[in-house]
Design a protein around this motif. Structure first.
Motif, PDB file in Angstrom:
ATOM      1  N   ALA A 107       9.473   7.632  -8.577  1.00 30.24           N
ATOM      2  CA  ALA A 107      10.018   6.269  -8.542  1.00 30.24           C
ATOM      3  C   ALA A 107      11.214   6.178  -7.594  1.00 30.24           C
ATOM      4  CB  ALA A 107      10.420   5.830  -9.943  1.00 30.24           C
ATOM      5  N   THR A 108      12.086   7.183  -7.631  1.00 33.41           N
ATOM      6  CA  THR A 108      13.265   7.153  -6.759  1.00 33.41           C
ATOM      7  C   THR A 108      12.869   7.274  -5.291  1.00 33.41           C
ATOM      8  OG1 THR A 108      14.484   8.258  -8.540  1.00 33.41           O
ATOM      9  CG2 THR A 108      15.554   8.138  -6.403  1.00 33.41           C
ATOM     10  N   LEU A 109      11.899   8.143  -5.011  1.00 32.28           N
ATOM     11  CA  LEU A 109      11.441   8.279  -3.623  1.00 32.28           C
ATOM     12  C   LEU A 109      10.773   6.990  -3.141  1.00 32.28           C
ATOM     13  CD1 LEU A 109      10.105  11.955  -3.594  1.00 32.28           C
ATOM     14  CD2 LEU A 109      12.127  11.031  -2.438  1.00 32.28           C
ATOM     15  N   ALA A 110      10.082   6.306  -4.052  1.00 31.91           N
ATOM     16  CA  ALA A 110       9.481   5.011  -3.673  1.00 31.91           C
ATOM     17  C   ALA A 110      10.569   4.025  -3.255  1.00 31.91           C
ATOM     18  CB  ALA A 110       8.680   4.455  -4.844  1.00 31.91           C
ATOM     19  N   ALA A 111      11.663   4.001  -4.007  1.00 26.85           N
ATOM     20  CA  ALA A 111      12.779   3.125  -3.645  1.00 26.85           C
ATOM     21  C   ALA A 111      13.368   3.536  -2.299  1.00 26.85           C
ATOM     22  CB  ALA A 111      13.849   3.169  -4.741  1.00 26.85           C
ATOM     23  N   LEU A 112      13.480   4.848  -2.083  1.00 27.80           N
ATOM     24  CA  LEU A 112      14.052   5.351  -0.831  1.00 27.80           C
ATOM     25  C   LEU A 112      13.174   4.991   0.371  1.00 27.80           C
ATOM     26  CD1 LEU A 112      16.387   7.081   0.284  1.00 27.80           C
ATOM     27  CD2 LEU A 112      14.883   9.080   0.060  1.00 27.80           C
ATOM     28  N   VAL A 113      11.864   5.071   0.199  1.00 22.55           N
ATOM     29  CA  VAL A 113      10.940   4.754   1.297  1.00 22.55           C
ATOM     30  C   VAL A 113      10.934   3.257   1.585  1.00 22.55           C
ATOM     31  CG1 VAL A 113       8.489   4.703   1.906  1.00 22.55           C
ATOM     32  CG2 VAL A 113       9.487   6.772   0.899  1.00 22.55           C
ATOM     33  N   LEU A 114      11.030   2.452   0.523  1.00 27.71           N
ATOM     34  CA  LEU A 114      10.989   0.993   0.702  1.00 27.71           C
ATOM     35  C   LEU A 114      12.254   0.444   1.353  1.00 27.71           C
ATOM     36  CD1 LEU A 114       9.349  -0.193  -2.652  1.00 27.71           C
ATOM     37  CD2 LEU A 114       8.410  -0.478  -0.345  1.00 27.71           C
ATOM     38  N   PHE A 115      13.364   1.155   1.189  1.00 31.29           N
ATOM     39  CA  PHE A 115      14.636   0.591   1.663  1.00 31.29           C
ATOM     40  C   PHE A 115      14.645   0.335   3.180  1.00 31.29           C
ATOM     41  CE2 PHE A 115      19.118  -0.064   2.257  1.00 31.29           C
ATOM     42  CZ  PHE A 115      19.481  -0.713   1.093  1.00 31.29           C
ATOM     43  N   PRO A 116      14.175   1.286   4.028  1.00 31.49           N
ATOM     44  CA  PRO A 116      14.135   0.982   5.477  1.00 31.49           C
ATOM     45  C   PRO A 116      13.243  -0.224   5.789  1.00 31.49           C
ATOM     46  CG  PRO A 116      13.879   3.327   5.092  1.00 31.49           C
ATOM     47  CD  PRO A 116      13.787   2.671   3.753  1.00 31.49           C
ATOM     48  N   ALA A 117      12.129  -0.358   5.041  1.00 30.29           N
ATOM     49  CA  ALA A 117      11.272  -1.532   5.251  1.00 30.29           C
ATOM     50  C   ALA A 117      12.033  -2.813   4.915  1.00 30.29           C
ATOM     51  CB  ALA A 117      10.022  -1.415   4.384  1.00 30.29           C
ATOM     52  N   GLN A 118      12.848  -2.727   3.864  1.00 33.70           N
ATOM     53  CA  GLN A 118      13.657  -3.879   3.474  1.00 33.70           C
ATOM     54  C   GLN A 118      14.641  -4.242   4.584  1.00 33.70           C
ATOM     55  OE1 GLN A 118      13.617  -6.058   1.433  1.00 33.70           O
ATOM     56  NE2 GLN A 118      15.601  -6.662   0.602  1.00 33.70           N
ATOM     57  N   VAL A 119      15.230  -3.225   5.191  1.00 28.03           N
ATOM     58  CA  VAL A 119      16.170  -3.473   6.293  1.00 28.03           C
ATOM     59  C   VAL A 119      15.440  -4.120   7.476  1.00 28.03           C
ATOM     60  CG1 VAL A 119      17.681  -2.364   7.992  1.00 28.03           C
ATOM     61  CG2 VAL A 119      17.693  -1.596   5.597  1.00 28.03           C
ATOM     62  N   LEU A 176      10.726  -9.952  -2.105  1.00 27.35           N
ATOM     63  CA  LEU A 176       9.725  -9.185  -2.866  1.00 27.35           C
ATOM     64  C   LEU A 176       9.981  -7.678  -2.755  1.00 27.35           C
ATOM     65  CD1 LEU A 176       7.129  -9.246  -4.539  1.00 27.35           C
ATOM     66  CD2 LEU A 176       5.839  -9.162  -2.394  1.00 27.35           C
ATOM     67  N   ILE A 177      10.298  -7.210  -1.550  1.00 29.57           N
ATOM     68  CA  ILE A 177      10.569  -5.780  -1.379  1.00 29.57           C
ATOM     69  C   ILE A 177      11.842  -5.389  -2.123  1.00 29.57           C
ATOM     70  CG2 ILE A 177      11.066  -3.952   0.287  1.00 29.57           C
ATOM     71  CD1 ILE A 177       9.398  -5.461   2.318  1.00 29.57           C
ATOM     72  N   ALA A 178      12.849  -6.264  -2.079  1.00 24.29           N
ATOM     73  CA  ALA A 178      14.099  -5.963  -2.797  1.00 24.29           C
ATOM     74  C   ALA A 178      13.845  -5.842  -4.297  1.00 24.29           C
ATOM     75  CB  ALA A 178      15.124  -7.066  -2.525  1.00 24.29           C
ATOM     76  N   VAL A 179      13.020  -6.745  -4.848  1.00 23.23           N
ATOM     77  CA  VAL A 179      12.696  -6.676  -6.281  1.00 23.23           C
ATOM     78  C   VAL A 179      11.913  -5.389  -6.577  1.00 23.23           C
ATOM     79  CG1 VAL A 179      11.346  -7.758  -8.126  1.00 23.23           C
ATOM     80  CG2 VAL A 179      12.774  -9.170  -6.635  1.00 23.23           C
ATOM     81  N   SER A 180      11.031  -4.986  -5.655  1.00 25.07           N
ATOM     82  CA  SER A 180      10.260  -3.753  -5.847  1.00 25.07           C
ATOM     83  C   SER A 180      11.179  -2.533  -5.878  1.00 25.07           C
ATOM     84  CB  SER A 180       9.222  -3.602  -4.731  1.00 25.07           C
ATOM     85  OG  SER A 180       8.336  -4.698  -4.731  1.00 25.07           O
ATOM     86  N   ILE A 181      12.157  -2.490  -4.990  1.00 20.52           N
ATOM     87  CA  ILE A 181      13.114  -1.373  -4.988  1.00 20.52           C
ATOM     88  C   ILE A 181      13.905  -1.359  -6.290  1.00 20.52           C
ATOM     89  CG2 ILE A 181      15.168  -0.439  -3.855  1.00 20.52           C
ATOM     90  CD1 ILE A 181      14.144  -1.732  -1.245  1.00 20.52           C
ATOM     91  N   PHE A 182      14.337  -2.539  -6.702  1.00 25.98           N
ATOM     92  CA  PHE A 182      15.083  -2.642  -7.964  1.00 25.98           C
ATOM     93  C   PHE A 182      14.221  -2.158  -9.127  1.00 25.98           C
ATOM     94  CE2 PHE A 182      16.081  -5.298 -11.734  1.00 25.98           C
ATOM     95  CZ  PHE A 182      17.337  -4.782 -12.011  1.00 25.98           C
ATOM     96  N   GLY A 183      12.962  -2.584  -9.166  1.00 25.91           N
ATOM     97  CA  GLY A 183      12.077  -2.166 -10.254  1.00 25.91           C
ATOM     98  C   GLY A 183      11.874  -0.658 -10.265  1.00 25.91           C
TER      99      GLY A 183
END
Length: 469
Positions: free
Chosen positions: A91-103, A124-131
């Motif tokens: 889950a943490t790595l998923a958040a880490l991978v999504l963050f550059p996409a969010q940027v 939507l991506i920000a909510v996914s990272i939060f989740g």
């Protein structure tokens, strides 16, 4: 000791990263950020006048995103260095991978001046990272603080046969032994208690928020008075029917054994007539607003009295989750009282109340676990254990915060609501993390009060935001 410090640091970093991402979510959900994108259409720097509000908001958001990015990286490193659960790592790595996409989508949002679909995708991506971070935190705390408690198969205690008139016990202090004035006062107070007055303030706030979102500054005093008046009567009717139907189970529980029907202070027949009278008055008052408000009021009374009290509560561990619909209905009533229909903002507010209910009520179920077991109710701590319940509280809290971000986005609420949900949401999260660590009745009550504070502050802020900002 060292292992404990590592786990504690990991918890702190995951919590800080989740709160940081949530700040970005609610900031991004407000209209102010869209305006900022128009004011600052370059990335990563702004070429407009630095002292203009839109430019300052855009730059502030980017600085905050950079700080939160560092927190996400730090949380990921802490998780990878710890011996925590595999699910936490994923889950943490998923958040880490999504963050550059969010940027990246943030940059597209800025350079397109907020053109569709970039704002929605960005949110939507920000909510996914939060989740992902909330799930990582919940699983991490479950592994760190949970126990391998053995849950005995729940054996529901059948509801006892109602006592006959001969068997019925006298009230603790017989009314007949009191002076007339005290008898009248005690009787009136007993009927007042049947109406569950402690539920009224929060449910009326839910309806008020629904009305404020629907009408804004055009909200009429007549609509407020009739809607809240009908709501108070409907809550009173529902509470009275609940007392009637649970009177035998209430006698087994310390928390409820002094209720007016459990002590026979009020005869069952009188309570039924009282409840029917309140329900009829409620529908008559709602009818003065419009037909839909009256229909929803009837649904709310029947759902709480029959579906929740008779069907869900004594028979399924999901009683709290599904039963949350009863608390969500006032949001629809408030919206319908103004508009005469059911709109998306009303549904979004109802959704927030629905997912908040388990995060709120599971704390009370933890504090009164033994009491609920004596009453024969399959509450989450009784059936699934305390570790599972604490994890669910955190997950439902995450859902509450995420849906509140969605509510802000669909309603166009301002930075005021965003700030309120971020601040009291962080306090609520802190109380739940403490609950995981302390695992005491006092910690459960602290989290329970924090949940009340969260929703109370959020609803008041929504009303002010919609009416005055």
């Amino acid at each position: 000791m060292l292992k404990s410090r590592v786990h504690s640091r990991t918890t702190g970093l995951l919590s800080a990263a989740a709160v940081g991402v949530y700040l970005l979510v609610v900031a991004g959900a407000t209209a102010s950020l869209a305006d900022a994108a128009s004011a600052c259409s370059t990335w990563p720097t702004c070429q407009g006048p630095l002292l203009e509000s839109g430019t300052l908001v855009a730059l502030g958001h980017r600085v905050l995103a950079a700080v939160v990015g560092v927190l996400v990286v730090a949380a990921a490193l802490a998780v990878l260095r710890s011996d925590t659960d595999r699910r936490v790592r994923i889950a943490t790595l998923a958040a880490l991978v999504l963050f550059p996409a969010q940027v990246g989508f943030g940059a597209l949002l800025a350079t397109s001046s907020g053109a569709a679909p970039f704002p929605g995708v960005h949110l939507l991506i920000a909510v996914s990272i939060f989740g992902a971070l909330v799930m990582a935190l919940a699983w991490h705390l479950e592994a760190e603080t949970g126990s391998d408690e053995r849950i005995e198969e729940f054996d529901p205690v059948p509801a006892p046969e109602p006592a006959t008139d001969d068997e019925a016990a006298e009230p603790t202090v017989p009314l007949s032994a009191r002076p007339l004035s005290k008898r009248v006062t005690a009787r009136l107070f007993a009927y007042f208690r049947l109406m569950k007055p402690r539920l009224m303030w929060l449910l009326c706030l839910v309806a008020a928020a629904g009305m404020a979102l629907a009408a804004g500054t055009d909200l009429q005093t007549r609509t407020i008075v009739l809607t809240l008046g009908g709501g108070v009567l409907a809550i009173g009717a529902s509470g009275t029917f609940n007392h009637v139907l649970e009177r035998e189970r209430d006698k087994r529980m310390d928390r409820t054994s002094d209720r007016p029907l459990a002590t026979h202070e009020i005869p069952k027949g009188n309570a039924v007539v009282f409840g029917i009278g309140l329900a009829a008055l409620s529908l008559a008052v709602f009818w003065q607003v419009n037909v839909l408000a009256a229909a929803l009021g009837l649904v709310a009374i029947l759902f709480y009295s029959v579906v929740y009290t008779l069907v869900l509560k004594p028979n399924t561990v999901q009683n709290t989750v599904i039963g949350g619909a009863a608390g969500a209905l006032p949001a629809l009533i408030g919206w319908a009282a103004v508009t005469g229909d059911i709109g998306v903002p009303g549904l979004a507010l109802a959704g927030v109340i629905f997912v908040w209910t388990p995060a709120h009520f599971y704390n009370l179920a933890l504090a009164y676990k033994d009491d609920y077991e004596r009453g024969g109710f399959p509450m989450m701590p009784v059936v699934r254990g305390e570790t599972e319940t604490r994890k669910h509280i955190l997950l439902w809290l995450g859902a509450t915060l995420a849906l509140t971000g969605g509510l802000i986005w669909v309603t166009g609420l301002s930075w005021l609501t965003a700030a309120a949900t971020a601040v009291v949401g962080a306090v609520f999260l802190w109380a739940v993390v403490r609950l995981h660590r302390e695992q005491t009745e006092a910690a459960a009550f602290r989290a329970f009060h924090a949940s009340n504070a969260y929703l109370g502050v959020l609803l008041v802020t929504i009303v002010v935001d919609a009416l005055a900002v």
